[in-house]
Write a protein that holds these residues in place. Structure first.
Motif, PDB file in Angstrom:
ATOM      1  N   ARG A 158      -7.977  -0.063   1.863  1.00  0.00           N
ATOM      2  CA  ARG A 158      -8.107   0.819   3.030  1.00  0.00           C
ATOM      3  C   ARG A 158      -6.737   1.193   3.594  1.00  0.00           C
ATOM      4  N   ARG A 159      -5.817   0.237   3.607  1.00  0.00           N
ATOM      5  CA  ARG A 159      -4.469   0.531   4.120  1.00  0.00           C
ATOM      6  C   ARG A 159      -3.771   1.573   3.252  1.00  0.00           C
ATOM      7  N   ALA A 160      -3.836   1.413   1.925  1.00  0.00           N
ATOM      8  CA  ALA A 160      -3.179   2.361   1.020  1.00  0.00           C
ATOM      9  C   ALA A 160      -3.755   3.760   1.196  1.00  0.00           C
ATOM     10  N   ARG A 161      -5.065   3.858   1.305  1.00  0.00           N
ATOM     11  CA  ARG A 161      -5.689   5.169   1.486  1.00  0.00           C
ATOM     12  C   ARG A 161      -5.338   5.774   2.829  1.00  0.00           C
ATOM     13  N   ASP A 162      -5.263   4.938   3.852  1.00  0.00           N
ATOM     14  CA  ASP A 162      -4.912   5.431   5.182  1.00  0.00           C
ATOM     15  C   ASP A 162      -3.472   5.945   5.206  1.00  0.00           C
ATOM     16  N   LEU A 163      -2.543   5.225   4.559  1.00  0.00           N
ATOM     17  CA  LEU A 163      -1.150   5.680   4.505  1.00  0.00           C
ATOM     18  C   LEU A 163      -1.039   7.016   3.772  1.00  0.00           C
ATOM     19  N   LEU A 164      -1.768   7.169   2.680  1.00  0.00           N
ATOM     20  CA  LEU A 164      -1.745   8.433   1.957  1.00  0.00           C
ATOM     21  C   LEU A 164      -2.302   9.562   2.816  1.00  0.00           C
ATOM     22  N   ALA A 165      -3.398   9.291   3.531  1.00  0.00           N
ATOM     23  CA  ALA A 165      -3.989  10.321   4.397  1.00  0.00           C
ATOM     24  C   ALA A 165      -3.017  10.733   5.494  1.00  0.00           C
ATOM     25  N   ARG A 166      -2.293   9.766   6.059  1.00  0.00           N
ATOM     26  CA  ARG A 166      -1.310  10.093   7.093  1.00  0.00           C
ATOM     27  C   ARG A 166      -0.194  10.968   6.516  1.00  0.00           C
ATOM     28  N   ASP A 167       0.222  10.657   5.304  1.00  0.00           N
ATOM     29  CA  ASP A 167       1.280  11.450   4.671  1.00  0.00           C
ATOM     30  C   ASP A 167       0.837  12.897   4.471  1.00  0.00           C
ATOM     31  N   LEU A 168      -0.398  13.071   4.023  1.00  0.00           N
ATOM     32  CA  LEU A 168      -0.892  14.434   3.801  1.00  0.00           C
ATOM     33  C   LEU A 168      -1.093  15.172   5.121  1.00  0.00           C
ATOM     34  N   ASP A 169      -1.508  14.444   6.159  1.00  0.00           N
ATOM     35  CA  ASP A 169      -1.636  15.071   7.475  1.00  0.00           C
ATOM     36  C   ASP A 169      -0.274  15.547   7.981  1.00  0.00           C
ATOM     37  N   ALA A 170       0.757  14.703   7.812  1.00  0.00           N
ATOM     38  CA  ALA A 170       2.106  15.081   8.254  1.00  0.00           C
ATOM     39  C   ALA A 170       2.610  16.291   7.474  1.00  0.00           C
ATOM     40  N   LEU A 171       2.313  16.312   6.194  1.00  0.00           N
ATOM     41  CA  LEU A 171       2.721  17.432   5.351  1.00  0.00           C
ATOM     42  C   LEU A 171       2.029  18.718   5.799  1.00  0.00           C
ATOM     43  N   HIS A 205      -1.797 -13.415  -4.231  1.00  0.00           N
ATOM     44  CA  HIS A 205      -0.581 -14.117  -4.675  1.00  0.00           C
ATOM     45  C   HIS A 205       0.548 -13.136  -5.003  1.00  0.00           C
ATOM     46  N   ASP A 206       0.792 -12.203  -4.086  1.00  0.00           N
ATOM     47  CA  ASP A 206       1.896 -11.235  -4.211  1.00  0.00           C
ATOM     48  C   ASP A 206       1.739 -10.280  -5.390  1.00  0.00           C
ATOM     49  N   ALA A 207       0.526 -10.100  -5.873  1.00  0.00           N
ATOM     50  CA  ALA A 207       0.276  -9.141  -6.953  1.00  0.00           C
ATOM     51  C   ALA A 207      -0.980  -8.348  -6.622  1.00  0.00           C
ATOM     52  N   TYR A 208      -0.973  -7.085  -7.015  1.00  0.00           N
ATOM     53  CA  TYR A 208      -2.182  -6.290  -6.853  1.00  0.00           C
ATOM     54  C   TYR A 208      -3.198  -6.713  -7.901  1.00  0.00           C
ATOM     55  N   ARG A 209      -4.472  -6.827  -7.465  1.00  0.00           N
ATOM     56  CA  ARG A 209      -5.543  -7.235  -8.375  1.00  0.00           C
ATOM     57  C   ARG A 209      -6.773  -6.367  -8.123  1.00  0.00           C
ATOM     58  N   LEU A 210      -7.397  -5.889  -9.201  1.00  0.00           N
ATOM     59  CA  LEU A 210      -8.623  -5.104  -9.065  1.00  0.00           C
ATOM     60  C   LEU A 210      -9.739  -5.972  -8.513  1.00  0.00           C
ATOM     61  N   GLY A 270       0.796  -1.216   0.000  1.00  0.00           N
ATOM     62  CA  GLY A 270       0.000   0.000   0.000  1.00  0.00           C
ATOM     63  C   GLY A 270       0.831   1.269   0.000  1.00  0.00           C
ATOM     64  N   ALA A 271       2.131   1.156   0.366  1.00  0.00           N
ATOM     65  CA  ALA A 271       3.000   2.327   0.379  1.00  0.00           C
ATOM     66  C   ALA A 271       3.954   2.345  -0.800  1.00  0.00           C
ATOM     67  N   ASP A 272       4.037   1.251  -1.547  1.00  0.00           N
ATOM     68  CA  ASP A 272       4.867   1.199  -2.745  1.00  0.00           C
ATOM     69  C   ASP A 272       4.200   2.012  -3.850  1.00  0.00           C
ATOM     70  N   PRO A 273       4.904   2.258  -4.962  1.00  0.00           N
ATOM     71  CA  PRO A 273       4.320   3.115  -6.005  1.00  0.00           C
ATOM     72  C   PRO A 273       2.967   2.642  -6.530  1.00  0.00           C
ATOM     73  N   VAL A 274       2.818   1.325  -6.726  1.00  0.00           N
ATOM     74  CA  VAL A 274       1.547   0.822  -7.251  1.00  0.00           C
ATOM     75  C   VAL A 274       0.437   0.986  -6.216  1.00  0.00           C
ATOM     76  N   GLY A 275       0.742   0.678  -4.964  1.00  0.00           N
ATOM     77  CA  GLY A 275      -0.258   0.851  -3.916  1.00  0.00           C
ATOM     78  C   GLY A 275      -0.654   2.301  -3.733  1.00  0.00           C
ATOM     79  N   GLY A 295     -11.220  -3.534   0.062  1.00  0.00           N
ATOM     80  CA  GLY A 295     -10.868  -4.452   1.134  1.00  0.00           C
ATOM     81  C   GLY A 295      -9.768  -3.864   1.993  1.00  0.00           C
ATOM     82  N   SER A 296      -9.083  -4.714   2.740  1.00  0.00           N
ATOM     83  CA  SER A 296      -8.087  -4.241   3.704  1.00  0.00           C
ATOM     84  C   SER A 296      -6.905  -3.545   3.031  1.00  0.00           C
ATOM     85  N   VAL A 297      -6.494  -4.011   1.849  1.00  0.00           N
ATOM     86  CA  VAL A 297      -5.341  -3.413   1.186  1.00  0.00           C
ATOM     87  C   VAL A 297      -5.693  -2.022   0.652  1.00  0.00           C
TER      88      VAL A 297
END
Length: 341
Positions: free
Chosen positions: A83-96, A69-74, A49-54, A79-81
């Motif tokens: 939500r995790r990616a969006r949460d990490l982005l929100a935290r980054d913007l909050d810190a900024l 299976h170790d790949a992102y799939r639409l 979720g924090a890598d470029p694709v996530g 789901g949890s992934v």
């Protein structure tokens, strides 16, 4: 051929996005302290979720995804992934936002660059529900372009609302050559993925630039001698100058710059060398390159941004800060009096 549409500010130093560590507040402080051309740090060491694709998936609208299976799939629903990616982005913007607020930077019009895995690289790495790569399906590929365009429009609006910053958008397209030549790994050897015509890619990139309406940068599309780059008037381009260019490459670089193209010159090492380069040495090397290709040194002030060779995710934190500082100091020398170098 003109490149007036790119509008990317020049005579500055910046980074390409990835930074070491897992603490967004720390990364934001380093970037803000060492550059005048700030960027939203990416921290891929945090994992899924924090890598470029996530990170790109977190910006897309109505295109949730999971890790299968170790790949992102639409998928059909978040789901949890997702939500995790969006949460990490929100935290980054909050810190900024917190850092900019505490340092009096909000509503000052300070430059801020946001990076995102581009639609074609994203499509080359993410799977459809049947296991095939998105890039194989024309309709799905178009959906990614549309979703990413809408997502970036909203992302830029949010950054402007939070920070009052001048936004620049960088699309990272490290897989674009594979998309163009049909070498994206398929699901099976018997089901090769056909190349995507360059004309269609150019059309989609230019449509994105028009809709997002910010200065645009294309990262990962080889060098200015690439045929693709020369067909994208709305984009500046990153160039890793860690390896020498061929004579043909130098000629085409000269054509690109002479036409007004803006080049993000990757000239600072991404890991600490035995001897730390001095900004004066790097600036003089760029001046010699301009002399060699027959360009007036004024292009170093008017058409060049200085960066490390690539992202700094694998660098030691102390060197990441040093690399950004050296890039900024080099750019300052180029902007002040390039003819005197």
């Amino acid at each position: 051929m003109t490149f007036v549409g790119s509008r990317v500010p020049t005579g500055l130093g910046t980074g390409l996005g990835p930074m070491p560590g897992v603490d967004p507040a720390e990364a934001v402080a380093v970037v803000s302290g060492e550059t005048d051309f700030a960027f939203v740090p990416e921290l891929p060491a945090r994992g899924i979720g924090a890598d470029p694709v996530g990170r790109a998936g977190a910006v897309l609208i109505d295109m949730p995804f999971e890790m299968i299976h170790d790949a992102y799939r639409l998928t059909s629903r978040p789901g949890s992934v997702t939500r995790r990616a969006r949460d990490l982005l929100a935290r980054d913007l909050d810190a900024l936002e917190e850092h900019w607020d505490s340092n009096g930077l909000i509503d000052t019009g300070k430059l801020l660059k946001v990076q995102l895995c581009g639609p074609f690289t994203y499509s080359a790495q993410v799977e459809l529900r049947n296991g095939h790569k998105v890039v194989r399906d024309r309709g799905a590929r178009l959906d990614v372009v549309a979703s990413m365009t809408d997502g970036l429009v909203e992302h830029v609006k949010e950054l402007r609302r939070r920070l009052g910053a001048e936004i620049v958008v960088q699309l990272d397209e490290q897989q674009i050559d594979a998309v163009l030549n049909g070498s994206v790994p398929p699901l099976t050897r018997l089901d090769a993925i056909p190349p995507v015509p360059m004309s269609l890619i150019v059309q989609r990139f230019e449509e994105m630039a028009a809709a997002i309406d910010t200065p645009m940068i294309l990262h990962g599309a080889s060098t200015p001698q690439s045929a693709l780059v020369r067909m994208l008037p709305s984009y500046a381009v990153t160039v890793d100058l860690s390896t020498p260019s061929t004579d043909i490459g130098k000629d085409r670089m000269a054509e690109f710059l002479d036409a007004g193209g803006v080049m993000l010159a990757g000239v600072v090492p991404t890991s600490r060398p035995a001897v730390e380069p001095r900004p004066e040495e790097i600036a003089q090397g760029l001046a010699r390159l301009m002399d060699e290709i027959g360009m007036n040194r004024s292009v170093l002030r008017d058409n060049v941004v200085v960066t490390p060779h690539s992202g700094l995710a694998d660098a030691a934190p102390s060197w990441a800060a040093s690399a950004l500082r050296i890039a900024s100091q080099t750019a300052e020398l180029l902007a002040s009096d390039p003819a005197a170098l």
